[in-house]
Design a protein around this motif. Structure first.
Motif, short mmCIF file in Angstrom:
data_model
loop_
_atom_site.label_atom_id
_atom_site.label_comp_id
_atom_site.label_asym_id
_atom_site.label_seq_id
_atom_site.Cartn_x
_atom_site.Cartn_y
_atom_site.Cartn_z
N SER A 368 67.92 64.09 49.59
CA SER A 368 66.66 64.51 48.96
C SER A 368 66.70 64.26 47.46
O SER A 368 65.68 63.89 46.86
N ALA A 371 66.08 60.72 46.89
CA ALA A 371 64.65 60.42 47.00
C ALA A 371 63.93 60.72 45.69
O ALA A 371 63.07 59.96 45.25
N THR A 374 64.71 58.05 43.23
CA THR A 374 64.03 56.81 43.61
C THR A 374 62.57 56.84 43.19
O THR A 374 62.02 55.83 42.69
N SER A 434 60.61 66.30 52.42
CA SER A 434 60.19 65.26 53.36
C SER A 434 58.76 65.46 53.83
O SER A 434 57.99 64.51 53.94
N LEU A 438 57.25 63.40 50.25
CA LEU A 438 57.40 62.03 50.72
C LEU A 438 56.26 61.59 51.63
O LEU A 438 56.13 60.41 51.95
N PHE A 454 54.16 59.02 46.46
CA PHE A 454 54.84 58.06 47.32
C PHE A 454 53.82 56.99 47.68
O PHE A 454 53.24 56.98 48.77
N GLY A 540 71.33 57.46 45.57
CA GLY A 540 70.05 57.23 46.23
C GLY A 540 69.29 56.07 45.63
O GLY A 540 68.68 55.27 46.35
N SER A 544 68.38 52.65 47.65
CA SER A 544 67.00 52.16 47.76
C SER A 544 66.88 50.72 47.28
O SER A 544 66.18 49.91 47.88
N GLY A 552 59.51 57.35 53.64
CA GLY A 552 59.95 58.73 53.75
C GLY A 552 61.01 58.91 54.81
O GLY A 552 61.84 59.82 54.72
N SER A 554 63.52 57.17 55.24
CA SER A 554 64.85 56.82 54.71
C SER A 554 65.59 58.02 54.16
O SER A 554 66.79 57.92 53.89
N PHE A 555 64.89 59.15 53.98
CA PHE A 555 65.51 60.32 53.34
C PHE A 555 65.35 61.58 54.19
O PHE A 555 65.34 62.68 53.65
#
Length: 765
Positions: A368, A371, A374, A434, A438, A454, A540, A544, A552, A554-555
């Motif tokens: 997280s 994320a 990223t 999430s 995300l 996002f 992270g 990425s 979303g 991916s995390f």
């Protein structure tokens, strides 16, 4: 009025299902001290089995229910306890968590193995979707009424069980003092097994009831996470009170449906908020509820870690960079990127070594923070356009700083939490991120500035460029990520060997003693959370960038839990454990599965065998994680201990190095396939300690241990081997004779002048 009644009934129904699931969690925690993270997966697996019996095979609904609730569910709970859970005593909290997480992942993979996700499956309501009636203008299905009746009956039944029966009293005493309970004539194992069987049955019932309410579609991940929402209800009762647990579940159900029905239409994020509401409630409840006092003494667990010196760490760091460079020479371009992703995962796993391995603090959502970093670099750290886009060093640094600050903000209200409560708080944060952040792909406007968090649901992250170093080159990216991991690994070990690291260890062993010695626990926890979140953010961002684009998915919390599980399996107290755990979580098992699937396509005659091996490879991480209770220190610790014994067996070490070197040269020249090289290397590394014991037992085991393990020829005792008490015992074992009776000290003194080993051996034989 009709709308209010409709949403009220729907909220009560959903809350009743949460209550049924949460009551199972309370049962197992009160009898074994283990919080079962696999509870939702048990519900999911039971729902799939019920679908297979009732819909797939056409069995009547009553028979399918009896089989699933009366046989499958209880047997699943009994098997989990007697085969796995009771072996987790005297292990750290993270080990208990990882084992249940492994079971959850194993059940997910198992369901996807038998019930492929591509095939749609729906579970109808009991008595059909048309069986309904009207209450105050609102339509109520018979299935929903059954949910309410079942929840009320279970609440009353469990209340009476805990307060009015001897079984309930003994169930509460199992986890508090099993030895005292055993002295009272009860069997703690049998009582705990009964509670796990009952808990599993309740989980399966919740899965069967909630699926038609949530839409009827059976999907493994969604159903597992849906039942995980019951965690918040269980925490309302602080994992002890069944009535408060049921009240909390009903509050959660009503709050979610009221938000869905009455949130303003301008709230574009209301649906995401409704999904995130249980995790928000879980975090708030964990913060508000009173916590246990600091424990006054160190709790001795079976985990043992050896921290190397900084000098050794530097040597191993250089060796890692050299080894990765040599392996790169054997790899094709596509495989280089795959290994790079694995190394980036290892950097994220390194944050767990610092936070959990050294400081004993929990974080179930490390990705997280990756994320968050990223998102920051996507909005503020990209320069150029098109194929010339690159990440900037300033953007990466900014992303790491923001991730570290968010880690501090998350830790700040959770500083008073420890162990399981802290783990649940970080999990709540990960699921909230999430579901709420995300998934936010809509455009917002703030102070006249339009933005989206996002954007489009997918973020394209280009490679980093710093001066002449351009990570668009796969080899440069791989080696840069490896060097960064090596530098961070040495830094983490140096930190552990410093005064700060010793304070972290003291806090892990005994927070109360550490506080009494004048340590500021708040400052220690906050600082280690910030450092750990920053490392996870860096990993992270690199992950990425290596992937090229992330969504979303991916995390998700499932990936974070998989990373934690494999890091603990490898050895969360070791930097090398973080490397191997991260690489295996990122790419290891996926490569194995893809390889078996490709073999199945190219060799149709063996398609069934290769598909079976591919499915076994998918389940294998969970199986490995389940076994961590037998080796809580991790695989790296086991390997390190094996090689410690080889220090005086240099010919064995040289021989093993020669085998690997020859295999590498053959692979480099194309004579040996890369898979054979990898197999030979892995087998050599793990088999070398065993080979050393066979070839040089005295050098590896020592003279005394080698002599003890050496087989005895009874005919040569007294000829080539002198008499001794140990020799007599070994001869007895070899001949299958009962051991000599143990004499008291007075008898031994009285017989000492006349007794000799020769006479004892002659008389006994």
């Amino acid at each position: 009025m009709d709308t209010f009644v409709t949403f009220t009934i729907l909220g009560l129904v959903l809350g009743s299902v949460y209550a049924i699931a949460a009551s199972g969690l309370v049962l197992t925690y009160n009898t074994s001290g283990i919080f079962n993270f696999a509870h939702g997966a048990q519900a999911m697996l039971g729902a799939f089995v019920y679908w297979q019996l009732s819909v797939g095979w056409g069995l009547p609904t009553p028979i399918a229910l009896v089989v699933v609730l009366g046989i499958f569910g209880p047997l699943m709970g009994l098997g989990l306890y007697f085969l796995i859970m009771r072996g987790l005593r005297d292990t750290a909290e993270v080990t208990k968590i990882v084992v249940t997480v492994s079971i959850m992942l194993g059940m997910l993979f198992l369901s996807q193995w038998f019930w492929h996700a591509e095939e749609p499956r729906t579970l109808p309501m009991f008595f059909g979707d048309d069986s309904k009636f009207t209450v105050l203008g609102a339509t109520v299905h018979v299935h929903e009424l059954l949910c309410l009746i079942a929840a009320a009956a279970i609440a009353v039944g469990l209340r009476l069980l805990f307060t009015r029966t001897r079984m309930g009293t003994t169930m509460r005493g199992v986890v508090d003092d099993p030895d005292l309970l055993r002295l009272s004539g009860h069997n703690p194992e049998r009582i705990a097994g009964f509670s796990w069987a009952l808990s599993s049955m309740l989980a399966v019932l919740a899965g069967i009831l909630v699926t038609p309410i949530s839409g009827g579609t059976l999907e493994a991940n969604l159903l597992t996470l849906l039942v995980i929402d019951a965690f918040a209800a269980a925490m309302f009762g602080r994992l002890r009170s069944i009535p408060r647990t049921f009240v909390g579940a009903l509050v959660l159900g009503l709050a979610g449906t009221y938000l869905l029905g009455y949130a303003p239409t301008s709230w574009t994020w209301s649906s995401n908020l409704r999904v995130s509401l249980p995790m928000i409630a879980l975090f708030v409840v964990l913060i508000v509820l009173p916590q246990d006092r600091l424990r006054g003494a160190a709790v001795r667990t079976r985990e043992r870690y050896h921290v190397p010196s900084v000098r050794k760490a530097v040597g191993w760091a250089v060796a890692l960079v050299v080894i990765v460079f040599l392996i790169r020479q054997l790899m094709v371009e596509s495989a280089v990127t795959t290994l790079t992703i694995g190394v980036c995962f290892a950097i994220v796993a390194l944050s767990l070594t610092l936070l959990t391995g050294y400081a004993g603090e929990m974080n179930l959502a490390p990705l997280s923070f990756g994320a968050i970093a990223t998102i920051i670099v996507f909005h503020f750290g990209i320069t150029g356009s098109g194929l010339a886009q690159r990440l900037t060093l300033v953007g990466v640094v900014l992303g790491v700083i923001v991730a570290a600050l968010v880690g501090g903000l998350v830790a700040l209200p959770a500083l008073r939490l420890r162990g399981l409560y802290l783990a649940l708080a970080t999990m709540a944060f990960g699921v909230f991120l999430s579901n709420m952040v995300l998934r936010d792909t809509t455009e917002h406007e703030l102070f006249g500035v339009k933005f989206s968090i996002f954007t489009g649901g997918t973020l394209v992250i280009p490679p980093l460029q710093v001066g002449p170093l351009d990570l668009a080159d796969p080899t440069a990216f791989l080696m840069t990520a490896t060097v960064l991991f090596a530098i961070l690994g040495v830094g983490v070990i140096a930190l552990r060997n410093s005064g700060y690291g010793r304070r972290l260890t003291a806090m892990k062993d005994s927070p109360a003693a550490s506080a009494m010695l004048g340590q500021n626990l708040v400052r220690l926890k906050l600082s280690v959370f910030v450092l750990s979140a920053g490392i996870a953010g860096l990993g992270g961002v690199l992950m990425s960038s290596a992937l090229g684009s992330v969504s979303g998915e991916s995390f998700t919390i499932v990936i974070s839990l998989s990373l934690l599980m494999l890091t603990v399996v490898a050895g969360i107290g070791y930097v090398s454990g973080a490397f191997f755990g991260g690489v295996m979580a990122g790419v290891g098992f996926s490569i194995i599965m893809v390889s078996f699937n490709n073999l199945a396509k190219t060799q149709p005659d063996l398609e069934g065998l290769f598909l079976l091996l591919g499915n076994l490879a998918a389940v294998s991480p969970a199986l490995i994680g389940i076994g961590v209770g037998h080796n809580p220190s991790g695989t790296v610790h086991q390997v390190v201990e094996g090689y410690r014994k080889l220090r005086d067996a240099r010919p064995v070490l040289v021989g093993g190095a020669a085998v690997v070197a020859v295999a590498y040269v053959l692979a480099l020249t194309g004579i040996l396939d890369n898979w054979w090289f990898a197999t030979i290397t892995i087998v050599t590394v793990f088999a070398l300690p065993v080979v050393g014991e066979m070839l040089m037992p005295t050098a590896v085991l020592g003279e005394e241990e080698a002599a003890r393990r050496r087989p005895v020829d009874p005919e040569r005792v007294g000829v080539d081997e002198p008499y001794s008490a140990e020799t007599i015992a070994r001869v007895d074992r070899e001949l299958g004779l009962p051991p000599l009776p143990v004499r008291t000290s007075d008898e031994a003194t009285a017989q000492a002048p006349e007794s000799t080993p020769e006479k004892e051996l002659t008389a006994h034989v």
